[in-house]
Design a protein around this motif. Structure first.
Motif, PDB file in Angstrom:
ATOM      1  N   ARG A   1      -1.157  -1.920   7.103  1.00 45.72           N
ATOM      2  CA  ARG A   1      -1.538  -2.776   5.976  1.00 45.72           C
ATOM      3  C   ARG A   1      -1.226  -2.106   4.646  1.00 45.72           C
ATOM      4  O   ARG A   1      -0.735  -2.754   3.706  1.00 45.72           O
ATOM      5  CB  ARG A   1      -3.022  -3.119   6.067  1.00 45.72           C
ATOM      6  CG  ARG A   1      -3.372  -4.065   7.217  1.00 45.72           C
ATOM      7  CD  ARG A   1      -4.799  -4.575   7.108  1.00 45.72           C
ATOM      8  NE  ARG A   1      -5.782  -3.504   7.263  1.00 45.72           N
ATOM      9  CZ  ARG A   1      -6.264  -3.125   8.437  1.00 45.72           C
ATOM     10  NH1 ARG A   1      -5.846  -3.700   9.567  1.00 45.72           N
ATOM     11  NH2 ARG A   1      -7.175  -2.162   8.503  1.00 45.72           N
ATOM     12  N   ARG A   2      -1.483  -0.817   4.572  1.00 41.87           N
ATOM     13  CA  ARG A   2      -1.164  -0.080   3.342  1.00 41.87           C
ATOM     14  C   ARG A   2       0.333  -0.117   3.069  1.00 41.87           C
ATOM     15  O   ARG A   2       0.773  -0.294   1.931  1.00 41.87           O
ATOM     16  CB  ARG A   2      -1.643   1.368   3.482  1.00 41.87           C
ATOM     17  CG  ARG A   2      -1.338   2.236   2.281  1.00 41.87           C
ATOM     18  CD  ARG A   2      -1.886   3.639   2.469  1.00 41.87           C
ATOM     19  NE  ARG A   2      -1.336   4.543   1.471  1.00 41.87           N
ATOM     20  CZ  ARG A   2      -0.842   5.741   1.721  1.00 41.87           C
ATOM     21  NH1 ARG A   2      -0.818   6.190   2.967  1.00 41.87           N
ATOM     22  NH2 ARG A   2      -0.382   6.506   0.764  1.00 41.87           N
ATOM     23  N   ALA A   3       1.129   0.039   4.123  1.00 44.12           N
ATOM     24  CA  ALA A   3       2.581  -0.001   3.972  1.00 44.12           C
ATOM     25  C   ALA A   3       3.051  -1.374   3.493  1.00 44.12           C
ATOM     26  O   ALA A   3       3.949  -1.473   2.647  1.00 44.12           O
ATOM     27  CB  ALA A   3       3.260   0.364   5.294  1.00 44.12           C
ATOM     28  N   GLU A   4       2.450  -2.430   4.029  1.00 45.37           N
ATOM     29  CA  GLU A   4       2.823  -3.780   3.597  1.00 45.37           C
ATOM     30  C   GLU A   4       2.562  -3.960   2.103  1.00 45.37           C
ATOM     31  O   GLU A   4       3.405  -4.505   1.372  1.00 45.37           O
ATOM     32  CB  GLU A   4       2.053  -4.819   4.405  1.00 45.37           C
ATOM     33  CG  GLU A   4       2.530  -4.963   5.835  1.00 45.37           C
ATOM     34  CD  GLU A   4       1.800  -6.070   6.577  1.00 45.37           C
ATOM     35  OE1 GLU A   4       2.490  -6.843   7.286  1.00 45.37           O
ATOM     36  OE2 GLU A   4       0.564  -6.175   6.448  1.00 45.37           O
ATOM     37  N   HIS A   5       1.403  -3.523   1.661  1.00 47.83           N
ATOM     38  CA  HIS A   5       1.067  -3.655   0.238  1.00 47.83           C
ATOM     39  C   HIS A   5       1.988  -2.803  -0.629  1.00 47.83           C
ATOM     40  O   HIS A   5       2.457  -3.254  -1.683  1.00 47.83           O
ATOM     41  CB  HIS A   5      -0.391  -3.253   0.004  1.00 47.83           C
ATOM     42  CG  HIS A   5      -1.392  -4.184   0.619  1.00 47.83           C
ATOM     43  ND1 HIS A   5      -1.313  -5.561   0.511  1.00 47.83           N
ATOM     44  CD2 HIS A   5      -2.501  -3.930   1.357  1.00 47.83           C
ATOM     45  CE1 HIS A   5      -2.323  -6.115   1.154  1.00 47.83           C
ATOM     46  NE2 HIS A   5      -3.053  -5.159   1.682  1.00 47.83           N
ATOM     47  N   GLN A   6       2.247  -1.578  -0.188  1.00 50.66           N
ATOM     48  CA  GLN A   6       3.095  -0.684  -0.968  1.00 50.66           C
ATOM     49  C   GLN A   6       4.528  -1.195  -1.035  1.00 50.66           C
ATOM     50  O   GLN A   6       5.180  -1.123  -2.076  1.00 50.66           O
ATOM     51  CB  GLN A   6       3.065   0.727  -0.363  1.00 50.66           C
ATOM     52  CG  GLN A   6       3.863   1.762  -1.138  1.00 50.66           C
ATOM     53  CD  GLN A   6       3.312   2.008  -2.529  1.00 50.66           C
ATOM     54  OE1 GLN A   6       2.158   1.719  -2.799  1.00 50.66           O
ATOM     55  NE2 GLN A   6       4.144   2.501  -3.422  1.00 50.66           N
ATOM     56  N   PHE A   7       5.022  -1.731   0.082  1.00 51.06           N
ATOM     57  CA  PHE A   7       6.377  -2.272   0.105  1.00 51.06           C
ATOM     58  C   PHE A   7       6.501  -3.425  -0.886  1.00 51.06           C
ATOM     59  O   PHE A   7       7.473  -3.503  -1.646  1.00 51.06           O
ATOM     60  CB  PHE A   7       6.714  -2.754   1.517  1.00 51.06           C
ATOM     61  CG  PHE A   7       8.167  -3.074   1.730  1.00 51.06           C
ATOM     62  CD1 PHE A   7       9.022  -2.141   2.273  1.00 51.06           C
ATOM     63  CD2 PHE A   7       8.680  -4.318   1.378  1.00 51.06           C
ATOM     64  CE1 PHE A   7      10.372  -2.436   2.478  1.00 51.06           C
ATOM     65  CE2 PHE A   7      10.016  -4.623   1.571  1.00 51.06           C
ATOM     66  CZ  PHE A   7      10.874  -3.669   2.120  1.00 51.06           C
ATOM     67  N   ALA A   8       5.508  -4.310  -0.880  1.00 55.09           N
ATOM     68  CA  ALA A   8       5.520  -5.452  -1.802  1.00 55.09           C
ATOM     69  C   ALA A   8       5.499  -4.978  -3.244  1.00 55.09           C
ATOM     70  O   ALA A   8       6.209  -5.534  -4.116  1.00 55.09           O
ATOM     71  CB  ALA A   8       4.334  -6.368  -1.517  1.00 55.09           C
TER      72      ALA A   8
END
Length: 238
Positions: A218-225
């Protein structure tokens, strides 16, 4: 002179904490697609290969343009087999010449860039056995605490360093879990250790996210966005 280089992505099918994470959709692409794309765009590699025990991962990887010349034996796809064992197996099966440059790329290195890979390749010289991706600890580990009992009591791990200012302490780094460069002969050496004779590529903190748990994902998804928003903003200034 062009030195032959091979990328190998170890992608087993039995991930426990995030089931099927290697091919789980991440921002519109199977997760493994992002590091495959980075490897392809880097212009570093003659071949991009995936070693897997899983037929679906193999099919998806081939669709993304990677090679899957063999399926990995299930004995090398359990929770205890190390990465070096898996890459050694692939190097043996591919019958690579000893001096071939081989880069192990993790299949969930979602923030990997081709420039990172190229920088790593350039550092793999005669005096360097390994090149790995590192991130810098945000705070000095010399001032870390350790638990001393079950009640939550703590003690300084390095008491002599505790009074020192942060800026006076040496920076420390952790394995960012994205890639490892070495020659085929080094991967084949069962006594070789990644931390011996190593150089590094230091990654910025916003791209140092190791994907082990659903929280990491989830952290990666937010950071990627967020990174995509920043990229788009910089390319379309007001």
């Amino acid at each position: 002179m062009h030195e032959k280089a091979i990328a190998i992505l170890p992608a087993r099918g039995g991930s426990k904490r995030i089931p099927r994470k290697n091919i789980l959709d991440f921002h519109g692409k199977p997760a493994i697609g992002w590091p495959i794309q980075a490897a392809q765009q880097s212009s570093c590699f003659d071949r991009v290969i995936v070693t897997t025990d899983d037929a679906e991962i193999a099919r998806v990887s081939q669709t993304l343009g990677a090679e899957v010349p063999f399926l990995r034996d299930s004995t090398l796809a359990d929770d205890f087999t190390g990465t070096t064992d898996v890459i050694r197996d692939a190097v043996e099966k591919l019958n690579l010449p000893p001096k071939t440059l081989v880069c192990c790329i993790y299949p969930t290195a979602l923030f990997l860039s081709g420039n990172d890979l190229a920088r790593g390749k350039d550092q793999l010289t005669e005096n360097v056995n390994w090149v790995l991706s590192l991130g810098e600890y945000a705070t000095p580990i010399d001032r870390a605490y350790g638990m001393i009992d079950a009640t939550g009591r703590v003690a300084a791990r390095n008491p002599e360093k505790m009074p020192m200012r942060s800026q006076d302490l040496e920076p420390a780094y952790f394995d960012a879990g994205q890639f490892y460069w070495a020659r085929a002969e080094t991967w084949l050496d069962k006594n070789a250790r990644v931390w011996d004779g190593a150089a590094s590529v230091i990654l910025p903190p916003e791209r140092c996210i190791d994907i082990d748990t659903p929280t990491d994902w989830r952290r990666a998804e937010h950071q990627f966005a967020l990174l995509e928003m920043e990229k788009n903003a910089s390319s379309h200034p007001d």
